[in-house]
Design an enzyme around this catalytic site. Sequence first.
Site, PDB file in Angstrom:
ATOM      1  N   LYS A  39      26.662  59.610  53.384  1.00  0.00           N
ATOM      2  CA  LYS A  39      26.106  58.583  52.593  1.00  0.00           C
ATOM      3  C   LYS A  39      27.043  57.797  51.856  1.00  0.00           C
ATOM      4  O   LYS A  39      28.239  58.306  51.494  1.00  0.00           O
ATOM      5  CB  LYS A  39      25.008  59.023  51.931  1.00  0.00           C
ATOM      6  CG  LYS A  39      25.436  60.123  50.798  1.00  0.00           C
ATOM      7  CD  LYS A  39      24.181  60.601  49.970  1.00  0.00           C
ATOM      8  CE  LYS A  39      24.463  61.914  49.338  1.00  0.00           C
ATOM      9  NZ  LYS A  39      23.634  61.852  48.037  1.00  0.00           N
ATOM     10  N   ARG A 137      13.804  66.194  42.227  1.00  0.00           N
ATOM     11  CA  ARG A 137      13.945  64.745  42.676  1.00  0.00           C
ATOM     12  C   ARG A 137      13.034  64.421  43.924  1.00  0.00           C
ATOM     13  O   ARG A 137      12.291  63.498  43.717  1.00  0.00           O
ATOM     14  CB  ARG A 137      15.420  64.899  42.987  1.00  0.00           C
ATOM     15  CG  ARG A 137      16.030  63.404  43.261  1.00  0.00           C
ATOM     16  CD  ARG A 137      17.692  63.392  43.596  1.00  0.00           C
ATOM     17  NE  ARG A 137      18.238  64.350  44.652  1.00  0.00           N
ATOM     18  CZ  ARG A 137      19.464  63.932  44.930  1.00  0.00           C
ATOM     19  NH1 ARG A 137      20.359  63.452  44.312  1.00  0.00           N
ATOM     20  NH2 ARG A 137      19.817  64.693  45.946  1.00  0.00           N
ATOM     21  N   HIS A 167      17.744  71.172  48.043  1.00  0.00           N
ATOM     22  CA  HIS A 167      18.683  70.801  47.488  1.00  0.00           C
ATOM     23  C   HIS A 167      18.963  71.517  45.911  1.00  0.00           C
ATOM     24  O   HIS A 167      18.122  71.672  45.202  1.00  0.00           O
ATOM     25  CB  HIS A 167      18.978  69.426  47.230  1.00  0.00           C
ATOM     26  CG  HIS A 167      20.472  68.686  46.900  1.00  0.00           C
ATOM     27  ND1 HIS A 167      21.318  69.207  47.631  1.00  0.00           N
ATOM     28  CD2 HIS A 167      20.752  67.979  45.862  1.00  0.00           C
ATOM     29  CE1 HIS A 167      22.484  68.509  47.162  1.00  0.00           C
ATOM     30  NE2 HIS A 167      21.989  67.734  46.127  1.00  0.00           N
ATOM     31  N   ARG A 223      24.703  71.474  54.738  1.00  0.00           N
ATOM     32  CA  ARG A 223      25.091  69.806  54.315  1.00  0.00           C
ATOM     33  C   ARG A 223      26.397  69.874  53.483  1.00  0.00           C
ATOM     34  O   ARG A 223      26.396  70.367  52.372  1.00  0.00           O
ATOM     35  CB  ARG A 223      24.064  69.159  53.722  1.00  0.00           C
ATOM     36  CG  ARG A 223      22.697  69.343  54.284  1.00  0.00           C
ATOM     37  CD  ARG A 223      21.773  68.433  53.498  1.00  0.00           C
ATOM     38  NE  ARG A 223      21.463  68.817  52.209  1.00  0.00           N
ATOM     39  CZ  ARG A 223      20.709  69.901  51.797  1.00  0.00           C
ATOM     40  NH1 ARG A 223      20.101  70.557  52.550  1.00  0.00           N
ATOM     41  NH2 ARG A 223      20.752  69.954  50.558  1.00  0.00           N
ATOM     42  N   TYR A 269      43.672  40.289  27.919  1.00  0.00           N
ATOM     43  CA  TYR A 269      42.236  39.873  27.111  1.00  0.00           C
ATOM     44  C   TYR A 269      42.415  40.753  25.786  1.00  0.00           C
ATOM     45  O   TYR A 269      42.547  42.259  25.741  1.00  0.00           O
ATOM     46  CB  TYR A 269      40.767  40.085  27.827  1.00  0.00           C
ATOM     47  CG  TYR A 269      40.580  39.158  29.061  1.00  0.00           C
ATOM     48  CD1 TYR A 269      40.543  37.859  28.458  1.00  0.00           C
ATOM     49  CD2 TYR A 269      40.780  39.630  30.324  1.00  0.00           C
ATOM     50  CE1 TYR A 269      40.373  36.987  29.753  1.00  0.00           C
ATOM     51  CE2 TYR A 269      40.397  38.748  31.234  1.00  0.00           C
ATOM     52  CZ  TYR A 269      40.255  37.600  31.081  1.00  0.00           C
ATOM     53  OH  TYR A 269      40.033  36.611  31.992  1.00  0.00           O
ATOM     54  N   CYS A 315      41.595  43.726  33.862  1.00  0.00           N
ATOM     55  CA  CYS A 315      40.875  42.585  34.065  1.00  0.00           C
ATOM     56  C   CYS A 315      40.043  42.890  35.291  1.00  0.00           C
ATOM     57  O   CYS A 315      40.078  43.629  35.725  1.00  0.00           O
ATOM     58  CB  CYS A 315      41.792  41.260  34.318  1.00  0.00           C
ATOM     59  SG  CYS A 315      43.230  41.100  33.064  1.00  0.00           S
ATOM     60  N   ASP A 317      40.418  41.282  38.235  1.00  0.00           N
ATOM     61  CA  ASP A 317      41.326  41.535  39.502  1.00  0.00           C
ATOM     62  C   ASP A 317      42.760  41.888  39.441  1.00  0.00           C
ATOM     63  O   ASP A 317      43.496  42.262  40.457  1.00  0.00           O
ATOM     64  CB  ASP A 317      41.250  40.130  40.331  1.00  0.00           C
ATOM     65  CG  ASP A 317      39.885  39.302  40.209  1.00  0.00           C
ATOM     66  OD1 ASP A 317      38.899  39.707  40.546  1.00  0.00           O
ATOM     67  OD2 ASP A 317      39.992  38.217  39.301  1.00  0.00           O
TER      68      ASP A 317
HETATM   69  N1  PMH Z   1      22.480  66.988  50.302  1.00  0.00           N
HETATM   70  C1  PMH Z   1      21.994  66.171  49.610  1.00  0.00           C
HETATM   71  C2  PMH Z   1      20.437  66.185  49.478  1.00  0.00           C
HETATM   72  C3  PMH Z   1      22.589  65.657  48.574  1.00  0.00           C
HETATM   73  O1  PMH Z   1      22.135  64.745  47.880  1.00  0.00           O
HETATM   74  C4  PMH Z   1      24.060  65.750  48.729  1.00  0.00           C
HETATM   75  C5  PMH Z   1      25.120  65.073  47.685  1.00  0.00           C
HETATM   76  C6  PMH Z   1      24.574  66.658  49.543  1.00  0.00           C
HETATM   77  C7  PMH Z   1      23.865  67.143  50.308  1.00  0.00           C
HETATM   78  C8  PMH Z   1      26.025  67.061  49.670  1.00  0.00           C
HETATM   79  O2  PMH Z   1      26.575  67.473  48.499  1.00  0.00           O
HETATM   80  P1  PMH Z   1      28.095  67.882  48.121  1.00  0.00           P
HETATM   81  O3  PMH Z   1      28.836  66.420  48.496  1.00  0.00           O
HETATM   82  O4  PMH Z   1      27.984  68.230  46.814  1.00  0.00           O
HETATM   83  O5  PMH Z   1      28.479  68.779  49.034  1.00  0.00           O
HETATM   84  N2  PMH Z   1      24.472  64.072  46.856  1.00  0.00           N
HETATM   85  C9  PMH Z   1      24.799  63.700  45.533  1.00  0.00           C
HETATM   86  C10 PMH Z   1      24.208  62.677  44.400  1.00  0.00           C
HETATM   87  O6  PMH Z   1      23.028  62.647  45.022  1.00  0.00           O
HETATM   88  N3  PMH Z   1      24.857  62.733  43.547  1.00  0.00           N
HETATM   89  O7  PMH Z   1      26.053  63.405  43.700  1.00  0.00           O
HETATM   90  C11 PMH Z   1      26.201  63.915  45.015  1.00  0.00           C
END
Ligand code: PMH
Length: 391
Positions: A39, A137, A167, A223, A269, A315, A317
Amino acid sequence: MDSFYRDTWTEINLDHIAYNIRSVKKILPGNQHLIAVVKANAYGHGDAQIARVAVEEGADMLAVAFLDEAMALRGKGIMHPTLVLGAVSPLYIKEASHQRIRLTIHNVEWLEEVVQQCSDLQSPLYVHLKVDTGMGRLGIRSLKELEKIALLLRGNSNIILEGVFTHFATADELNNRKYNIQYESFKKMVNHLNTLGFCPAYIHSANSAALLRFPQDMFTAVRLGIAMYGLSPSAEIKQVLPFSLKEAFSLHSRIVHIKKVKKGDTISYGATYEAEREEWIGTVPIGYADGWIRRMQHFHVLVDGKLVPIVGRVCMDQMMIRLPQKYPLGEKVTLIGRQLTREISIDDVANHMQTINYEVPCLISYRVPRLFIQGGCVCNGKNYLLSANLS
Ligand code: PMH
């Protein structure tokens, strides 16, 4: 981005990504399915390229936060099974099922709406059920909700429950109390799901921290996010990781302007920096619109293997650095990564920004081209040799 015309770029070491995935696979106790979390443009590293390496290294599935991210992968030719971890409006189930994109059941109401709209689907909709065991969540929180979900699924053969997951909120903390509570509560939910007649292939709770610290607790899938990118899930558990990770992301630029200033001259600045003597000041074309935020004032970068300070305000850029001597225009500046014997890590930058390492590569914006390194060669970037050679 195949060609670019600026003197600032990232290098993403795909061999390090592959090494991190292989190392993780070695510590998994069984044949767990590997879900590679890509993601947010693969945590800022480049979604399609990271996804490709993950698939080559045996990832069974990819995971993203939004349907848009899954569709973007499809648009780039990545057809591997992909799970959307976040909430997707039931309005879009046709697109998801057509592209074989897995969606998350994050509450009962969502599934009720999907059921009403799924009768004319051409291909089945694959779903993973999210259980909220303490993250607070998304997900169902009770056995009663689980039973409602089971009832809805039983009556709809074109919705296939492929997975169930939760999670962890604190797997990256040395105190395991909350982790254990969440783990036990997930086990209970999965057992109850089994008694209701559902045995999904993908049962997954572990993020990087959990799989690195509690490999014995794995269900049938994991995951993998931050550790794939070579970063520790937290400073707290960095010392107890079972193997060393290899950071994949580095950030570089070049000096585009250099001048000698007099004692009393001010920089940028607000005139917050005043030269104390004659000084060499270089201008580097990166700024807060690139994700190199204003808080990076007072930090440092590497030039010629030496740490040199960022002076004056960053700044939009550009920013200025104070150099120990005159350097030629085009001299390489490393903001994250190694030069000779010195290194600035993502953790160093995160500490200065007063944030976590996850945020740093995510912040580096689309304006900064990503170059992908594999086997010591650059695999993209047509004018790379002109603008950003490795020297
Ligand atoms: N699964 C879910 C649902 C997640 O949101 C995340 C990471 C992972 C797996 C992977 O976790 P890791 O990168 O610690 O291995 N999500 C996020 C988050 O929402 N903010 O920081 C990490």
